[in-house]
Motif scaffolding. Structure first.
Motif, PDB file in Angstrom:
ATOM      1  N   SER A 172      63.378 -62.060  53.352  1.00  0.00           N
ATOM      2  CA  SER A 172      62.852 -61.653  54.655  1.00  0.00           C
ATOM      3  C   SER A 172      63.703 -62.216  55.785  1.00  0.00           C
ATOM      4  O   SER A 172      63.960 -61.543  56.794  1.00  0.00           O
ATOM      5  N   GLY A 214      53.265 -53.372  56.322  1.00  0.00           N
ATOM      6  CA  GLY A 214      53.391 -53.336  54.872  1.00  0.00           C
ATOM      7  C   GLY A 214      52.562 -52.229  54.249  1.00  0.00           C
ATOM      8  O   GLY A 214      53.022 -51.523  53.338  1.00  0.00           O
ATOM      9  N   PHE A 274      54.181 -48.946  54.834  1.00  0.00           N
ATOM     10  CA  PHE A 274      55.307 -48.780  53.914  1.00  0.00           C
ATOM     11  C   PHE A 274      54.822 -48.312  52.544  1.00  0.00           C
ATOM     12  O   PHE A 274      55.450 -47.453  51.907  1.00  0.00           O
ATOM     13  N   ILE A 275      53.730 -48.899  52.086  1.00  0.00           N
ATOM     14  CA  ILE A 275      53.184 -48.510  50.783  1.00  0.00           C
ATOM     15  C   ILE A 275      52.770 -47.037  50.792  1.00  0.00           C
ATOM     16  O   ILE A 275      53.062 -46.275  49.860  1.00  0.00           O
ATOM     17  N   PHE A 327      56.420 -44.929  51.346  1.00  0.00           N
ATOM     18  CA  PHE A 327      57.489 -44.997  50.347  1.00  0.00           C
ATOM     19  C   PHE A 327      56.971 -45.040  48.905  1.00  0.00           C
ATOM     20  O   PHE A 327      57.708 -44.674  47.983  1.00  0.00           O
ATOM     21  N   ALA A 328      55.730 -45.485  48.712  1.00  0.00           N
ATOM     22  CA  ALA A 328      55.198 -45.551  47.347  1.00  0.00           C
ATOM     23  C   ALA A 328      54.292 -44.364  47.031  1.00  0.00           C
ATOM     24  O   ALA A 328      54.432 -43.722  45.993  1.00  0.00           O
ATOM     25  N   LEU A 355      59.427 -46.226  45.747  1.00  0.00           N
ATOM     26  CA  LEU A 355      59.299 -47.644  45.431  1.00  0.00           C
ATOM     27  C   LEU A 355      57.937 -47.931  44.819  1.00  0.00           C
ATOM     28  O   LEU A 355      56.964 -47.202  45.092  1.00  0.00           O
ATOM     29  N   SER A 394      53.177 -52.109  44.266  1.00  0.00           N
ATOM     30  CA  SER A 394      52.896 -53.535  44.129  1.00  0.00           C
ATOM     31  C   SER A 394      53.522 -54.030  42.838  1.00  0.00           C
ATOM     32  O   SER A 394      54.081 -53.254  42.060  1.00  0.00           O
ATOM     33  N   MET A 427      60.309 -53.661  49.937  1.00  0.00           N
ATOM     34  CA  MET A 427      59.292 -53.362  50.946  1.00  0.00           C
ATOM     35  C   MET A 427      58.692 -54.617  51.564  1.00  0.00           C
ATOM     36  O   MET A 427      58.611 -54.721  52.795  1.00  0.00           O
ATOM     37  N   ALA A 484      59.220 -55.446  55.487  1.00  0.00           N
ATOM     38  CA  ALA A 484      58.020 -55.486  56.328  1.00  0.00           C
ATOM     39  C   ALA A 484      57.896 -56.827  57.045  1.00  0.00           C
ATOM     40  O   ALA A 484      57.536 -56.879  58.233  1.00  0.00           O
ATOM     41  N   THR A 502      51.388 -61.187  52.846  1.00  0.00           N
ATOM     42  CA  THR A 502      52.361 -60.276  52.236  1.00  0.00           C
ATOM     43  C   THR A 502      52.243 -60.290  50.725  1.00  0.00           C
ATOM     44  O   THR A 502      52.284 -59.237  50.070  1.00  0.00           O
ATOM     45  N   PHE A 553      51.141 -56.856  48.455  1.00  0.00           N
ATOM     46  CA  PHE A 553      52.073 -56.262  47.502  1.00  0.00           C
ATOM     47  C   PHE A 553      51.896 -56.797  46.083  1.00  0.00           C
ATOM     48  O   PHE A 553      52.697 -56.480  45.199  1.00  0.00           O
TER      49      PHE A 553
END
Length: 320
Positions: free
Chosen positions: A112, A155, A158-159, A162-163, A169, A172, A190, A194, A264, A268
């Protein structure tokens, strides 16, 4: 570098002398706070329907019937011998659990931080080089947005994107780097981005303000008057002197990341140290909490050591 060695060594020795009392004070505070918190580890382990005899036997086995100072003394003596105790819940050694979880948190924190540096430093330099340009206004706007948006919300977005939507991706999970570097990268990208995006917003403002202050110094105007190009002045003369406050902010950032990634990690599904500590708090596994907090405090102290050394490397006059 040999000429820098004495000045390099002085702040390092000063910090090293503070490590033991700092960790001792942290352990005393954590031990005291855990002792006054509501809840009973015995009830958490045996359940509310446990018989009084079973509860008394378990308290004696765990040493919870001793006075608080006796419990602390036993725990401290174990720490001095490299034994952080055993979990109240599954009786696994705390040190073993830390050795499994700590590399995961360090990887996430450093990843990060790298993301933050890669975004913040170029953006801060460009914004400072043209303080009234479009890049400066845009970067300031992005920084305000980054500081305003919680990283856990980012985050989750993003999930979703992109997931769930794109399927690029995994949503988790965690794969150790030594087992599958590609799977590790896919799982960590991710959460690193994030978290790093928010940290980059803070760091970018620090780089910009520090560099703007240095660019107003007399020796910078002299460099410009010699006909040097803008990038030569900024990168060759101003940037090094602007790094001191940036290094301070970076040290605080890394320390905060090492101890504050629990959200975080929870979002995830990353089995890091922060998630371990929070789970242990809910389970009243006080020995696990004490070991985790002590490890986090040690990492913060080590980060401060590195920051002090970087001060002297960047500007040897600091040690004089």
């Amino acid at each position: 570098m040999p000429a820098l060695f004495p000045s390099f060594l002085a702040p390092l020795l000063k910090r090293l002398l503070l490590v033991i009392p700092t960790l001792l004070l942290v352990s005393m505070v954590i031990f005291s706070l855990l002792a006054i918190l509501p809840g009973d580890p015995v009830s958490a382990i045996l359940g509310q329907e446990a018989t009084p005899e079973a509860a008394l036997a378990l308290r004696a086995q765990l040493g919870l019937d001793d006075p608080i100072y006796v419990q602390y003394g036993h725990w401290l003596m174990g720490v001095l011998h490299g034994d952080l105790g055993r979990s109240f819940i599954d009786r696994t050694p705390v040190l073993d659990s830390l050795m499994q979880r700590l590399p995961v948190t360090i990887e996430l924190a450093l990843g990060s931080f790298v993301v933050a540096i890669l975004i913040a430093v170029p953006a801060g330099i460009m914004a400072a080089a043209r303080p009234r340009g479009a890049v400066s206004y845009f970067s300031t706007l992005v920084a305000l947005f980054g500081m305003s948006v919680p990283h856990f919300w980012l985050g989750m977005m993003f999930i979703v994107l992109f997931a769930v939507k794109l399927g690029w991706l995994p949503a988790s999970g965690y794969v150790p780097f030594t087992e599958d570097w590609h799977g590790n990268l896919l799982a960590m990208i991710m959460p690193m981005v994030a978290t790093g995006l928010r940290e980059s917003a803070i760091l970018m403002r620090m780089v910009r303000s520090s560099l703007l202050e240095v660019l107003n110094e007399d020796y910078i105007r002299t460099a410009f008057s010699k006909g040097l190009k803008d990038w030569q002045v900024v990168l060759g003369h101003a940037l090094r002197n602007a790094l001191i406050p940036v290094v301070t902010a970076s040290g605080l950032m890394v320390s905060g990341l090492l101890g504050g990634l629990v959200i975080t990690e929870s979002i995830f599904g990353i089995p890091g140290m922060g998630k371990m500590i929070v789970d242990a708090i809910f389970q009243r596994d006080y020995v696990m909490v004490q070991g985790g907090v002590l490890a986090a405090a040690l990492m913060v102290v080590l980060v401060n050591l590195v920051v002090d050394v970087l001060y002297v490397i960047i500007d040897p006059r600091i040690a004089k």
